[in-house]
Scaffold this motif. Structure first.
Motif, PDB file in Angstrom:
ATOM      1  N   MET A 410     -30.812 -38.480 -47.928  1.00  0.00           N
ATOM      2  CA  MET A 410     -29.798 -38.419 -47.136  1.00  0.00           C
ATOM      3  C   MET A 410     -29.097 -36.983 -47.388  1.00  0.00           C
ATOM      4  SD  MET A 410     -30.200 -41.248 -45.609  1.00  0.00           S
ATOM      5  CE  MET A 410     -29.130 -40.725 -44.313  1.00  0.00           C
ATOM      6  N   GLN A 413     -23.299 -34.238 -43.241  1.00  0.00           N
ATOM      7  CA  GLN A 413     -22.378 -33.034 -42.445  1.00  0.00           C
ATOM      8  C   GLN A 413     -21.158 -33.452 -42.488  1.00  0.00           C
ATOM      9  OE1 GLN A 413     -23.829 -32.452 -38.519  1.00  0.00           O
ATOM     10  NE2 GLN A 413     -23.417 -30.191 -38.685  1.00  0.00           N
ATOM     11  N   GLU A 427     -21.258 -37.204 -41.236  1.00  0.00           N
ATOM     12  CA  GLU A 427     -22.152 -38.060 -40.803  1.00  0.00           C
ATOM     13  C   GLU A 427     -23.478 -37.865 -41.851  1.00  0.00           C
ATOM     14  OE1 GLU A 427     -23.752 -36.898 -36.686  1.00  0.00           O
ATOM     15  OE2 GLU A 427     -25.108 -38.425 -36.825  1.00  0.00           O
ATOM     16  N   LEU A 429     -27.357 -38.113 -42.503  1.00  0.00           N
ATOM     17  CA  LEU A 429     -28.335 -37.685 -41.720  1.00  0.00           C
ATOM     18  C   LEU A 429     -29.874 -37.540 -42.500  1.00  0.00           C
ATOM     19  CD1 LEU A 429     -26.755 -34.552 -39.607  1.00  0.00           C
ATOM     20  CD2 LEU A 429     -27.733 -36.724 -38.648  1.00  0.00           C
ATOM     21  N   LEU A 430     -30.790 -38.187 -42.192  1.00  0.00           N
ATOM     22  CA  LEU A 430     -31.938 -38.754 -42.775  1.00  0.00           C
ATOM     23  C   LEU A 430     -32.784 -37.293 -42.918  1.00  0.00           C
ATOM     24  CD1 LEU A 430     -33.517 -40.823 -44.462  1.00  0.00           C
ATOM     25  CD2 LEU A 430     -34.598 -41.424 -42.351  1.00  0.00           C
ATOM     26  N   ARG A 431     -33.305 -37.021 -43.823  1.00  0.00           N
ATOM     27  CA  ARG A 431     -34.507 -36.065 -44.257  1.00  0.00           C
ATOM     28  C   ARG A 431     -35.418 -36.464 -44.689  1.00  0.00           C
ATOM     29  NH1 ARG A 431     -31.636 -34.351 -41.106  1.00  0.00           N
ATOM     30  NH2 ARG A 431     -30.149 -32.499 -40.833  1.00  0.00           N
ATOM     31  N   GLY A 443     -35.984 -35.578 -35.488  1.00  0.00           N
ATOM     32  CA  GLY A 443     -36.184 -35.678 -34.142  1.00  0.00           C
ATOM     33  C   GLY A 443     -37.608 -35.713 -33.911  1.00  0.00           C
ATOM     34  N   VAL A 462     -31.668 -46.350 -45.009  1.00  0.00           N
ATOM     35  CA  VAL A 462     -30.850 -45.489 -44.631  1.00  0.00           C
ATOM     36  C   VAL A 462     -29.232 -46.259 -45.202  1.00  0.00           C
ATOM     37  CG1 VAL A 462     -29.317 -44.354 -42.785  1.00  0.00           C
ATOM     38  CG2 VAL A 462     -31.760 -44.033 -43.098  1.00  0.00           C
ATOM     39  N   ASN A 486     -26.237 -43.425 -38.524  1.00  0.00           N
ATOM     40  CA  ASN A 486     -26.817 -43.586 -37.270  1.00  0.00           C
ATOM     41  C   ASN A 486     -27.700 -44.933 -37.300  1.00  0.00           C
ATOM     42  OD1 ASN A 486     -26.882 -40.854 -35.643  1.00  0.00           O
ATOM     43  ND2 ASN A 486     -27.206 -40.321 -37.755  1.00  0.00           N
ATOM     44  N   SER A 488     -30.454 -46.769 -35.020  1.00  0.00           N
ATOM     45  CA  SER A 488     -31.249 -46.737 -33.856  1.00  0.00           C
ATOM     46  C   SER A 488     -31.203 -47.875 -33.042  1.00  0.00           C
ATOM     47  CB  SER A 488     -32.814 -46.682 -34.350  1.00  0.00           C
ATOM     48  OG  SER A 488     -33.657 -47.333 -33.582  1.00  0.00           O
ATOM     49  N   VAL A 606     -21.010 -27.768 -32.475  1.00  0.00           N
ATOM     50  CA  VAL A 606     -20.158 -26.640 -32.463  1.00  0.00           C
ATOM     51  C   VAL A 606     -20.544 -25.342 -33.515  1.00  0.00           C
ATOM     52  CG1 VAL A 606     -17.754 -25.582 -32.766  1.00  0.00           C
ATOM     53  CG2 VAL A 606     -18.248 -27.899 -31.599  1.00  0.00           C
ATOM     54  N   GLU A 607     -21.032 -24.545 -32.777  1.00  0.00           N
ATOM     55  CA  GLU A 607     -21.654 -23.340 -33.528  1.00  0.00           C
ATOM     56  C   GLU A 607     -20.798 -22.092 -33.883  1.00  0.00           C
ATOM     57  OE1 GLU A 607     -25.586 -22.815 -31.938  1.00  0.00           O
ATOM     58  OE2 GLU A 607     -26.425 -24.715 -32.980  1.00  0.00           O
ATOM     59  N   PRO A 637     -25.650 -29.766 -42.225  1.00  0.00           N
ATOM     60  CA  PRO A 637     -25.764 -31.008 -43.118  1.00  0.00           C
ATOM     61  C   PRO A 637     -26.319 -30.542 -44.632  1.00  0.00           C
ATOM     62  CG  PRO A 637     -26.898 -31.373 -41.158  1.00  0.00           C
ATOM     63  CD  PRO A 637     -26.559 -30.045 -41.008  1.00  0.00           C
TER      64      PRO A 637
HETATM   65  P1  C2E Z   1     -27.552 -36.941 -34.045  1.00  0.00           P
HETATM   66  O1  C2E Z   1     -27.073 -38.389 -34.533  1.00  0.00           O
HETATM   67  O2  C2E Z   1     -26.857 -36.723 -32.622  1.00  0.00           O
HETATM   68  O3  C2E Z   1     -27.057 -36.203 -35.137  1.00  0.00           O
HETATM   69  C1  C2E Z   1     -26.670 -34.729 -35.007  1.00  0.00           C
HETATM   70  C2  C2E Z   1     -27.695 -33.712 -35.093  1.00  0.00           C
HETATM   71  O4  C2E Z   1     -27.356 -32.461 -34.790  1.00  0.00           O
HETATM   72  C3  C2E Z   1     -28.381 -33.540 -36.506  1.00  0.00           C
HETATM   73  O5  C2E Z   1     -29.699 -33.317 -36.310  1.00  0.00           O
HETATM   74  C4  C2E Z   1     -27.789 -32.319 -36.919  1.00  0.00           C
HETATM   75  O6  C2E Z   1     -28.289 -31.624 -37.861  1.00  0.00           O
HETATM   76  C5  C2E Z   1     -27.418 -31.567 -35.705  1.00  0.00           C
HETATM   77  N1  C2E Z   1     -26.549 -30.663 -35.604  1.00  0.00           N
HETATM   78  C6  C2E Z   1     -25.332 -30.718 -36.216  1.00  0.00           C
HETATM   79  N2  C2E Z   1     -24.571 -29.797 -35.804  1.00  0.00           N
HETATM   80  C7  C2E Z   1     -25.190 -28.834 -35.213  1.00  0.00           C
HETATM   81  C8  C2E Z   1     -24.998 -27.330 -34.781  1.00  0.00           C
HETATM   82  O7  C2E Z   1     -23.856 -26.972 -34.455  1.00  0.00           O
HETATM   83  N3  C2E Z   1     -26.000 -26.897 -34.078  1.00  0.00           N
HETATM   84  C9  C2E Z   1     -26.983 -27.521 -34.058  1.00  0.00           C
HETATM   85  N4  C2E Z   1     -28.340 -27.119 -33.077  1.00  0.00           N
HETATM   86  N5  C2E Z   1     -27.537 -28.735 -34.416  1.00  0.00           N
HETATM   87  C10 C2E Z   1     -26.408 -29.384 -34.952  1.00  0.00           C
HETATM   88  P2  C2E Z   1     -30.656 -33.765 -37.138  1.00  0.00           P
HETATM   89  O8  C2E Z   1     -30.336 -34.077 -38.620  1.00  0.00           O
HETATM   90  O9  C2E Z   1     -32.105 -33.088 -36.869  1.00  0.00           O
HETATM   91  O10 C2E Z   1     -30.909 -35.367 -36.617  1.00  0.00           O
HETATM   92  C11 C2E Z   1     -31.447 -35.316 -35.198  1.00  0.00           C
HETATM   93  C12 C2E Z   1     -31.372 -36.803 -34.762  1.00  0.00           C
HETATM   94  O11 C2E Z   1     -32.149 -37.507 -35.729  1.00  0.00           O
HETATM   95  C13 C2E Z   1     -30.101 -37.346 -34.934  1.00  0.00           C
HETATM   96  O12 C2E Z   1     -29.094 -36.888 -33.785  1.00  0.00           O
HETATM   97  C14 C2E Z   1     -30.191 -38.704 -34.751  1.00  0.00           C
HETATM   98  O13 C2E Z   1     -30.384 -39.193 -33.391  1.00  0.00           O
HETATM   99  C15 C2E Z   1     -31.478 -38.990 -35.596  1.00  0.00           C
HETATM  100  N6  C2E Z   1     -31.177 -39.194 -36.854  1.00  0.00           N
HETATM  101  C16 C2E Z   1     -30.996 -38.710 -38.017  1.00  0.00           C
HETATM  102  N7  C2E Z   1     -30.776 -39.234 -39.036  1.00  0.00           N
HETATM  103  C17 C2E Z   1     -31.052 -40.593 -38.795  1.00  0.00           C
HETATM  104  C18 C2E Z   1     -30.889 -41.778 -39.331  1.00  0.00           C
HETATM  105  O14 C2E Z   1     -30.747 -41.816 -40.532  1.00  0.00           O
HETATM  106  N8  C2E Z   1     -31.192 -42.885 -38.461  1.00  0.00           N
HETATM  107  C19 C2E Z   1     -31.388 -43.017 -37.572  1.00  0.00           C
HETATM  108  N9  C2E Z   1     -31.699 -43.950 -36.711  1.00  0.00           N
HETATM  109  N10 C2E Z   1     -31.428 -41.739 -36.646  1.00  0.00           N
HETATM  110  C20 C2E Z   1     -31.155 -40.888 -37.225  1.00  0.00           C
END
Ligand code: C2E
Ligand code: MG
Ligand code: MG
Length: 651
Positions: A410, A413, A427, A429-431, A443, A462, A486, A488, A606-607, A637
């Protein structure tokens, strides 16, 4: 002594009924069916010539019909009757799906032709030697001294067939093997009867009865066909491919995926769409037929067809695939609607390219996403080592490995509050870092886990990991109010979700208000009743809810107003367009609207400082500043340790 020809008449009637039913039903022209048809035609000819020979012998004098007609009937009988045994041997090979074994064994092929040729030569020399049989002046049939050779050859073919069934019984389906063997006692009894009572001509009737069994048990039944498309069913393909892999039989599969099948269905409506699929099935069958390419056409659902062929030569498959490509590139008229499929075509050989059963089906469902360009023929062999493709293909194994080895991790962020000017939550986020493929982004693996069903186990993992994190750390000390997790869509409809989560937080001794669950609009829209009930019950227990990725789907305002969500997260796509004045109006007014509803608003992705500043300063009658911001501008994150270190520095 008069021959009893009534049996031959019955046999003939049975055979004619079957031949016509096979032709009328337009049964699939695969090898087994073609050979069965030949076998039935030979049997029908043998029966009618047997009948004619017996009839002439019974009721005519040489003067009436001439010796040549009587000889003619006997020669046709011997030829067709003697051919039935070798053809039956071939039928066993074909129907037991071991034709390749016959083809690969040159000696078997030569022996087959040698013995058939030998029989024919004996018949050809008989008019001069009468070593097989002759007819007397009064049309009586007399056996020659060598007639036994015919029986020996027939017996040899009979034993050959029996030997194949016994030798390969492990790989031949049980019902097939027993039906194929059934012919032996039936014919054997008939021969005994004919030896004891030569005038009782039951042999042909016994063959007709055996054919009846083949038709009932072995032939492709309607249930193997998909009534909508007219192609072979998905379930049949599973059986078939499974059996093929078990017996290591080489095959070629051509997948044809109509990637835009959902759009086509939407455009045509269901009944026209069904007609469209039916037309595609028959077009695909006729393309293969024109090329003389032995195939079965399967429909694997979701716009995917598969040609399954025993022909292992890739050079024969490519022209077919190319022709399918050309055919698919042209628009097709369905009533007054013109449809252009977005077809992806992939040629795979098993076992050379794919060695296991499950990969074939993963490939069937995913190849178009990674491999297929529109209307392009892709040879799987050339791509199977592409990293992305391998990851998608092996996702089931990768996820299982990650769960076993606990290689999921995990990351957290931080989420920044503009009003408090500090980080107030994060938040989770799973890796996934796989030993073989390295880092795989969520993704990629989350949507695949959702479609395979693995998401439930991953989701539990998670929840467990993040609850542990909350239990281990003093959130107050870190200045964090809650952690977002998150959920699903598939988890939101779990019937035991509430009990599971409540049980977990109780055993880990954490406060429900420290947990915020992020659901997406998709989840809020599917099966609203169960999602509603889960969300309401958990919310009543104190768990917070956030609506994630707001604005990406069909923003369902009713769901925002009826579900007890505390926070709405505007998707990154909003800020990506922030320089567009119209989008700015949308962002500003959406935030204002949600705030007025009493929701906390968070802007994701927001970047840059510039964007952050704009959001912090946004000002309308209703709102001063966007409340929460999450993005790379503040922090990416981070793994747990680094995240805690980061937060501690900024408390
Ligand atoms: P999400 O829930 O909308 O998570 C936000 C995503 O945006 C995360 O990508 C984060 O790293 C990314 N992000 C945050 N700030 C920025 C930024 O300023 N610019 C850019 N380009 N990206 C930013 P991540 O970690 O790759 O996750 C992608 C999606 O995968 C997540 O979108 C979520 O839908 C899913 N996900 C991630 N972890 C989990 C989890 O534990 N369980 C489930 N069910 N879904 C997860
Ligand atoms: Mg999220
Ligand atoms: Mg999001």
């Amino acid at each position: 002594m008069n021959n009893i020809i009534i049996f031959d008449i019955c046999a003939f009637i049975i055979l004619v009924i079957f031949i016509s039913s096979m032709l009328l039903k337009k049964q699939m022209r695969d090898r087994a069916n073609t050979i069965l048809l030949i076998l039935m035609e030979l049997a029908a000819l043998a029966t009618i010539s047997d009948f004619m020979a017996a009839y002439i012998e019974n009721y005519y004098e040489a003067a009436d019909v001439g010796l040549s007609l009587a000889y003619g009937a006997n020669y046709i009988y011997f030829l067709t009757h003697n051919l039935m045994f070798p053809v039956y041997t071939l039928y066993i090979y074909a129907t037991a799906d071991i034709w390749h074994i016959y083809k690969q064994n040159r000696k078997a092929v030569y022996l087959w032709w040698g013995l058939v040729g030998f029989d024919i030569v004996l018949l050809l020399i008989n008019p001069f030697t009468h070593i097989m049989f002759r007819l007397t002046e009064d049309l009586k049939y007399v056996r020659g001294p060598f007639i036994i050779v015919f029986y020996l050859v027939a017996a040899f073919f009979g034993l050959w067939g029996l030997w194949i069934i016994i030798r390969y019984k492990a790989i031949v389906r049980h019902d097939k093997a027993s039906t194929l063997i059934l012919l032996y006692p039936i014919i054997f009894s008939a021969i005994i009867i004919q030896v004891i009572w030569p005038e009782v001509l039951v042999e042909m009737l016994s063959i007709a009865v055996a054919v009846l069994f083949f038709m009932i048990v072995l032939q492709r039944h309607e249930y193997q066909l998909d009534p909508v498309t007219g192609a072979m069913k998905y379930t049949t393909s599973i059986d078939r491919i499974n059996a093929i892999f078990n017996m290591h039989k080489p095959i070629t599969i051509i997948f044809i995926k109509i990637a835009n099948h959902n759009n086509i269905r939407l455009y045509l409506g269901q009944s026209r769409y069904n007609a469209y699929l039916r037309t595609q099935t028959s077009a695909l069958s006729s393309i293969a037929y024109r090329h003389n390419y032995p195939v079965d056409v399967f429909y694997l659902d979701n716009g995917t067809y598969a040609y399954l062929s025993d022909d292992y030569d890739i050079n024969n498959a490519i022209p077919i695939a190319e022709e399918v490509k050309e055919y698919m590139a042209k628009p097709m008229e369905v009533d007054e609607f013109s449809v252009l499929p977005d077809a992806r075509i992939c040629v795979v050989r098993c076992p050379e390219d794919v060695e296991d059963f499950s990969t074939i089906f993963t490939l069937a469902t995913t190849f178009h996403e990674t491999l297929g360009k529109t209307n392009d023929v892709v040879l799987y062999a050339e791509h199977r080592n592409d990293r992305d493709f391998m990851i998608r293909n092996e996702m089931d194994d990768i996820l299982a490995r990650a769960l076993d080895n606990r290689s999921f991790e995990m990351y957290y962020q931080p989420i920044y509050s503009t009003t408090e000017d500090r980080f107030v939550s994060a938040e989770a986020l799973l890796r996934l870092k796989d030993d073989r493929f390295g880092f795989i982004p969520p993704g990629v693996f989350i949507p695949m886990a959702e479609s395979s069903g693995a998401i439930h186990e991953i989701g539990d993992h998670v929840l467990d990991a993040v609850f542990d994190f909350i239990a281990r750390n003093d959130l107050d000390e870190l200045g964090l109010k809650y952690i977002e997790i998150n959920l699903s869509a598939a988890q939101c409809i779990e019937v035991d979700l509430v009990d599971k989560i409540l049980h977990m937080i109780a055993t880990k001794g954490i406060d429900a208000t420290r947990v915020s669950l992020e659901i997406t609009e998709t989840a809020a829209n599917i099966n609203p009743a169960i999602v509603d009930s889960n969300v309401h019950r958990l919310h009543d227990e104190g768990i917070r809810f956030a609506l994630d990725d707001y604005g990406t789907g069909y923003s369902n305002i009713r769901r925002v107003t009826t579900l007890p969500v505390d926070q709405v997260k505007l998707d990154k796509s909003f800020v990506d367009e922030i320089d567009n004045p119209k989008m700015w109006i949308v962002i500003r007014d959406t935030i204002a609207m949600l705030r007025e509803m009493g929701k906390e608003v968070l802007v994701e992705g927001v970047e840059t400082e510039e964007v952050a500043e704009r959001l912090i300063k946004v000002n309308t009658d209703l709102l001063q500043g966007c409340e929460l911001i999450q993005g790379f501008y503040f922090c990416k994150p981070l793994p747990e340790d680094e995240f805690i270190e980061f937060i501690k520095k900024r408390i």
